[in-house]
Design a protein around this motif. Sequence first.
Motif, PDB file in Angstrom:
ATOM      1  N   THR A 137      -7.264  19.565  99.815  1.00 56.07           N
ATOM      2  CA  THR A 137      -5.808  19.660  99.819  1.00 56.07           C
ATOM      3  C   THR A 137      -5.366  21.118  99.895  1.00 56.07           C
ATOM      4  N   LEU A 138      -5.995  21.955  99.100  1.00 51.13           N
ATOM      5  CA  LEU A 138      -5.654  23.378  99.097  1.00 51.13           C
ATOM      6  C   LEU A 138      -5.953  24.019 100.449  1.00 51.13           C
ATOM      7  N   LEU A 139      -7.036  23.612 101.070  1.00 53.86           N
ATOM      8  CA  LEU A 139      -7.390  24.148 102.387  1.00 53.86           C
ATOM      9  C   LEU A 139      -6.323  23.795 103.426  1.00 53.86           C
ATOM     10  N   ILE A 140      -5.887  22.547 103.419  1.00 52.78           N
ATOM     11  CA  ILE A 140      -4.869  22.106 104.381  1.00 52.78           C
ATOM     12  C   ILE A 140      -3.547  22.838 104.141  1.00 52.78           C
ATOM     13  N   PHE A 141      -3.137  22.934 102.870  1.00 57.26           N
ATOM     14  CA  PHE A 141      -1.895  23.651 102.568  1.00 57.26           C
ATOM     15  C   PHE A 141      -2.012  25.139 102.902  1.00 57.26           C
ATOM     16  N   SER A 142      -3.195  25.717 102.694  1.00 63.59           N
ATOM     17  CA  SER A 142      -3.392  27.126 103.027  1.00 63.59           C
ATOM     18  C   SER A 142      -3.247  27.359 104.528  1.00 63.59           C
ATOM     19  N   PHE A 143      -3.850  26.483 105.334  1.00 61.87           N
ATOM     20  CA  PHE A 143      -3.687  26.614 106.777  1.00 61.87           C
ATOM     21  C   PHE A 143      -2.222  26.460 107.183  1.00 61.87           C
ATOM     22  N   ALA A 144      -1.551  25.487 106.578  1.00 61.70           N
ATOM     23  CA  ALA A 144      -0.137  25.288 106.915  1.00 61.70           C
ATOM     24  C   ALA A 144       0.682  26.524 106.549  1.00 61.70           C
ATOM     25  N   PHE A 145       0.446  27.067 105.369  1.00 56.78           N
ATOM     26  CA  PHE A 145       1.189  28.242 104.938  1.00 56.78           C
ATOM     27  C   PHE A 145       0.857  29.458 105.804  1.00 56.78           C
ATOM     28  N   ALA A 146      -0.433  29.620 106.145  1.00 55.33           N
ATOM     29  CA  ALA A 146      -0.842  30.751 106.974  1.00 55.33           C
ATOM     30  C   ALA A 146      -0.213  30.661 108.363  1.00 55.33           C
ATOM     31  N   PHE A 147      -0.176  29.469 108.943  1.00 52.96           N
ATOM     32  CA  PHE A 147       0.452  29.321 110.255  1.00 52.96           C
ATOM     33  C   PHE A 147       1.964  29.548 110.184  1.00 52.96           C
ATOM     34  N   LYS A 148       2.589  29.113 109.084  1.00 45.93           N
ATOM     35  CA  LYS A 148       4.021  29.359 108.921  1.00 45.93           C
ATOM     36  C   LYS A 148       4.295  30.859 108.799  1.00 45.93           C
ATOM     37  N   LEU A 149       3.470  31.553 107.992  1.00 47.21           N
ATOM     38  CA  LEU A 149       3.617  33.007 107.897  1.00 47.21           C
ATOM     39  C   LEU A 149       3.386  33.663 109.257  1.00 47.21           C
ATOM     40  N   ALA A 150       2.430  33.149 110.004  1.00 48.29           N
ATOM     41  CA  ALA A 150       2.157  33.706 111.337  1.00 48.29           C
ATOM     42  C   ALA A 150       3.365  33.556 112.248  1.00 48.29           C
ATOM     43  N   GLN A 151       4.073  32.427 112.150  1.00 48.11           N
ATOM     44  CA  GLN A 151       5.288  32.232 112.949  1.00 48.11           C
ATOM     45  C   GLN A 151       6.379  33.200 112.526  1.00 48.11           C
ATOM     46  N   VAL A 152       6.541  33.363 111.204  1.00 48.38           N
ATOM     47  CA  VAL A 152       7.585  34.251 110.694  1.00 48.38           C
ATOM     48  C   VAL A 152       7.288  35.702 111.073  1.00 48.38           C
ATOM     49  N   LEU A 153       6.031  36.112 110.977  1.00 48.81           N
ATOM     50  CA  LEU A 153       5.656  37.496 111.259  1.00 48.81           C
ATOM     51  C   LEU A 153       5.331  37.745 112.735  1.00 48.81           C
TER      52      LEU A 153
END
Length: 121
Positions: free
Chosen positions: A56-72
């Motif tokens: 679960t943490l891995l999936i949420f981490s990927f989701a958060f990392a991709f969201k940060l990548a979109q923002v940045l």
Amino acid sequence: MAFEEFKESILKADVNFHGYIESSEEYIKLKSFKALMIGVLFITKTIIIGALIGITLLIFSFAFAFKLAQVLDNTFYGFLIVGAFYTIVVVITYLLRSRLNGPLLRKFSNYYFSKDDTKKL
């Protein structure tokens, strides 16, 4: 006559002593089995729950990392920030590891030395 009674008393005491030794041995085996099974069950539950939390943490981490990548507008920085966060968590956990010993020892000693067999982890 007194010698025969004394001899019978010694034989009865010997039988009682052997019965006590056998029952004590069985009790020690049972107590050891109980402690071993509490440990095995705890480790099994911890591994299963830990694996599910890890996925679960891995999936949420990927989701958060991709969201940060979109923002940045940079994928590298998104994953770098998430990785840095986990590195900080690992370092803090490593530094505070000695504080876990006391509570864990207390919890397991309560289960090992308890008289109540209905307690569960």
